[in-house]
Design a protein around this motif. Structure first.
Motif, PDB file in Angstrom:
ATOM      1  N   UNK A   1       1.372  41.582   1.789  1.00 36.27           N
ATOM      2  CA  UNK A   1       2.051  41.379   3.342  1.00 36.27           C
ATOM      3  C   UNK A   1       2.228  40.108   3.722  1.00 36.27           C
ATOM      4  N   UNK A   2       1.339  38.907   2.753  1.00 39.31           N
ATOM      5  CA  UNK A   2       1.408  37.753   3.240  1.00 39.31           C
ATOM      6  C   UNK A   2       1.983  37.241   2.754  1.00 39.31           C
ATOM      7  N   UNK A   3       2.144  36.203   4.126  1.00 44.68           N
ATOM      8  CA  UNK A   3       3.042  34.617   3.186  1.00 44.68           C
ATOM      9  C   UNK A   3       1.694  33.744   3.156  1.00 44.68           C
ATOM     10  N   UNK A   4       2.322  33.334   1.821  1.00 41.28           N
ATOM     11  CA  UNK A   4       1.611  32.426   1.155  1.00 41.28           C
ATOM     12  C   UNK A   4       1.654  30.844   0.758  1.00 41.28           C
ATOM     13  N   UNK A   5       0.145  29.808   1.172  1.00 42.81           N
ATOM     14  CA  UNK A   5       1.092  28.537   1.453  1.00 42.81           C
ATOM     15  C   UNK A   5      -0.299  27.754   0.285  1.00 42.81           C
ATOM     16  N   UNK A   6      -0.304  26.535   0.493  1.00 46.53           N
ATOM     17  CA  UNK A   6      -0.911  25.148  -0.623  1.00 46.53           C
ATOM     18  C   UNK A   6      -0.983  24.426   0.211  1.00 46.53           C
ATOM     19  N   UNK A   7      -1.633  23.708   0.408  1.00 45.57           N
ATOM     20  CA  UNK A   7      -2.863  22.272   1.562  1.00 45.57           C
ATOM     21  C   UNK A   7      -3.175  21.248   0.252  1.00 45.57           C
ATOM     22  N   UNK A   8      -2.992  20.120   0.929  1.00 49.60           N
ATOM     23  CA  UNK A   8      -3.896  19.672  -0.557  1.00 49.60           C
ATOM     24  C   UNK A   8      -4.769  18.297   0.402  1.00 49.60           C
TER      25      UNK A   8
ATOM     26  N   UNK B   1       7.337  32.952   0.992  1.00 49.11           N
ATOM     27  CA  UNK B   1       7.347  34.531   1.401  1.00 49.11           C
ATOM     28  C   UNK B   1       6.191  35.454   0.763  1.00 49.11           C
ATOM     29  N   UNK B   2       6.585  36.586   1.989  1.00 53.95           N
ATOM     30  CA  UNK B   2       5.692  37.846   1.135  1.00 53.95           C
ATOM     31  C   UNK B   2       6.399  38.561  -0.217  1.00 53.95           C
ATOM     32  N   UNK B   3       8.071  37.809  -0.194  1.00 53.99           N
ATOM     33  CA  UNK B   3       8.529  39.009  -0.908  1.00 53.99           C
ATOM     34  C   UNK B   3       8.889  38.172  -2.258  1.00 53.99           C
ATOM     35  N   UNK B   4       8.329  36.492  -2.143  1.00 53.95           N
ATOM     36  CA  UNK B   4       9.213  35.351  -2.467  1.00 53.95           C
ATOM     37  C   UNK B   4      10.946  34.826  -2.331  1.00 53.95           C
TER      38      UNK B   4
ATOM     39  N   UNK C   1       9.337  18.576  -7.770  1.00 50.29           N
ATOM     40  CA  UNK C   1       8.265  18.463  -8.736  1.00 50.29           C
ATOM     41  C   UNK C   1       7.448  19.662  -8.702  1.00 50.29           C
ATOM     42  N   UNK C   2       7.152  19.883  -8.158  1.00 46.04           N
ATOM     43  CA  UNK C   2       6.139  20.815  -7.114  1.00 46.04           C
ATOM     44  C   UNK C   2       6.979  22.199  -6.815  1.00 46.04           C
ATOM     45  N   UNK C   3       6.488  23.582  -7.778  1.00 44.49           N
ATOM     46  CA  UNK C   3       7.360  25.109  -8.082  1.00 44.49           C
ATOM     47  C   UNK C   3       6.467  26.121  -7.287  1.00 44.49           C
ATOM     48  N   UNK C   4       6.544  27.091  -6.298  1.00 42.46           N
ATOM     49  CA  UNK C   4       5.633  28.224  -5.705  1.00 42.46           C
ATOM     50  C   UNK C   4       6.014  29.233  -5.880  1.00 42.46           C
ATOM     51  N   UNK C   5       5.662  29.946  -6.512  1.00 44.12           N
ATOM     52  CA  UNK C   5       6.168  31.126  -7.388  1.00 44.12           C
ATOM     53  C   UNK C   5       4.856  32.475  -6.752  1.00 44.12           C
ATOM     54  N   UNK C   6       4.861  33.427  -6.775  1.00 48.40           N
ATOM     55  CA  UNK C   6       3.977  34.379  -6.624  1.00 48.40           C
ATOM     56  C   UNK C   6       4.305  35.230  -7.465  1.00 48.40           C
ATOM     57  N   UNK C   7       3.072  35.982  -7.955  1.00 54.38           N
ATOM     58  CA  UNK C   7       3.238  37.179  -8.873  1.00 54.38           C
ATOM     59  C   UNK C   7       1.942  38.990  -7.954  1.00 54.38           C
TER      60      UNK C   7
ATOM     61  N   UNK D   1       2.101  35.221   8.782  1.00 50.08           N
ATOM     62  CA  UNK D   1       3.449  34.892   9.890  1.00 50.08           C
ATOM     63  C   UNK D   1       3.571  33.756   9.184  1.00 50.08           C
ATOM     64  N   UNK D   2       5.061  34.013   8.795  1.00 53.19           N
ATOM     65  CA  UNK D   2       5.727  32.562   8.173  1.00 53.19           C
ATOM     66  C   UNK D   2       5.195  31.397   8.901  1.00 53.19           C
ATOM     67  N   UNK D   3       5.915  31.230   9.792  1.00 47.65           N
ATOM     68  CA  UNK D   3       5.438  30.599  10.802  1.00 47.65           C
ATOM     69  C   UNK D   3       4.130  29.981  11.147  1.00 47.65           C
ATOM     70  N   UNK D   4       3.430  30.433  10.777  1.00 40.64           N
ATOM     71  CA  UNK D   4       1.921  30.548  10.767  1.00 40.64           C
ATOM     72  C   UNK D   4       1.734  29.215   9.497  1.00 40.64           C
TER      73      UNK D   4
END
Length: 124
Positions: A31-38, A52-55, A67-73, A101-104
């Motif tokens: 149910x969560x949107x996920x992000x990477x920060x540095x 997004x929650x469903x990828x 160069x970077x790729x985000x993914x989820x399982x 929230x995607x916007x957040x």
């Protein structure tokens, strides 16, 4: 809230690759949107990538596009960041974040859950 634990950081030479992971627990991960920060030494934290929650939707900072790729399982409660063609300027502590929230997530502010971070160092 969800608890987040990152892993996979380390030392890599310029031009090399690394994959960092973030495992979530405590709530329904899907149910969560996920992000990477540095955050690099002496600099503010910056957005790297989000999914997004469903990828189905992803977004990247201009500095890492291509160069970077985000993914989820969702079955493993895990989000990944595959980093290729790494450069010294990519050196930073990489943290994952979760919010419904995607916007957040994109804004990078008032995010509900953060991991402790994993160090990525790009150097000879």
């Amino acid at each position: 809230q969800v608890q987040l634990v990152e892993s996979g950081g380390g030392l890599v030479q310029p031009g090399g690759s690394l994959r960092v992971s973030c495992v979530a627990s405590g709530r329904t991960f899907s149910s969560y949107c996920m992000g990477w920060f540095r955050q690099a030494p002496g600099k503010e934290r910056e957005f790297v990538a989000a999914i997004s929650w469903n990828g189905r939707s992803t977004r990247y900072a201009d500095s890492v596009k291509g160069r970077f790729t985000i993914s989820r399982d969702n079955a493993k409660n895990t989000v990944y960041l595959q980093m290729n063609s790494l450069q010294p300027e990519d050196t930073a502590v990489y943290s994952c974040a979760a919010d419904e929230s995607w916007g957040t997530i994109i804004a990078g502010r008032l995010i509900g859950s953060w991991g402790q971070g994993t160090q990525v160092t790009v150097s000879l």
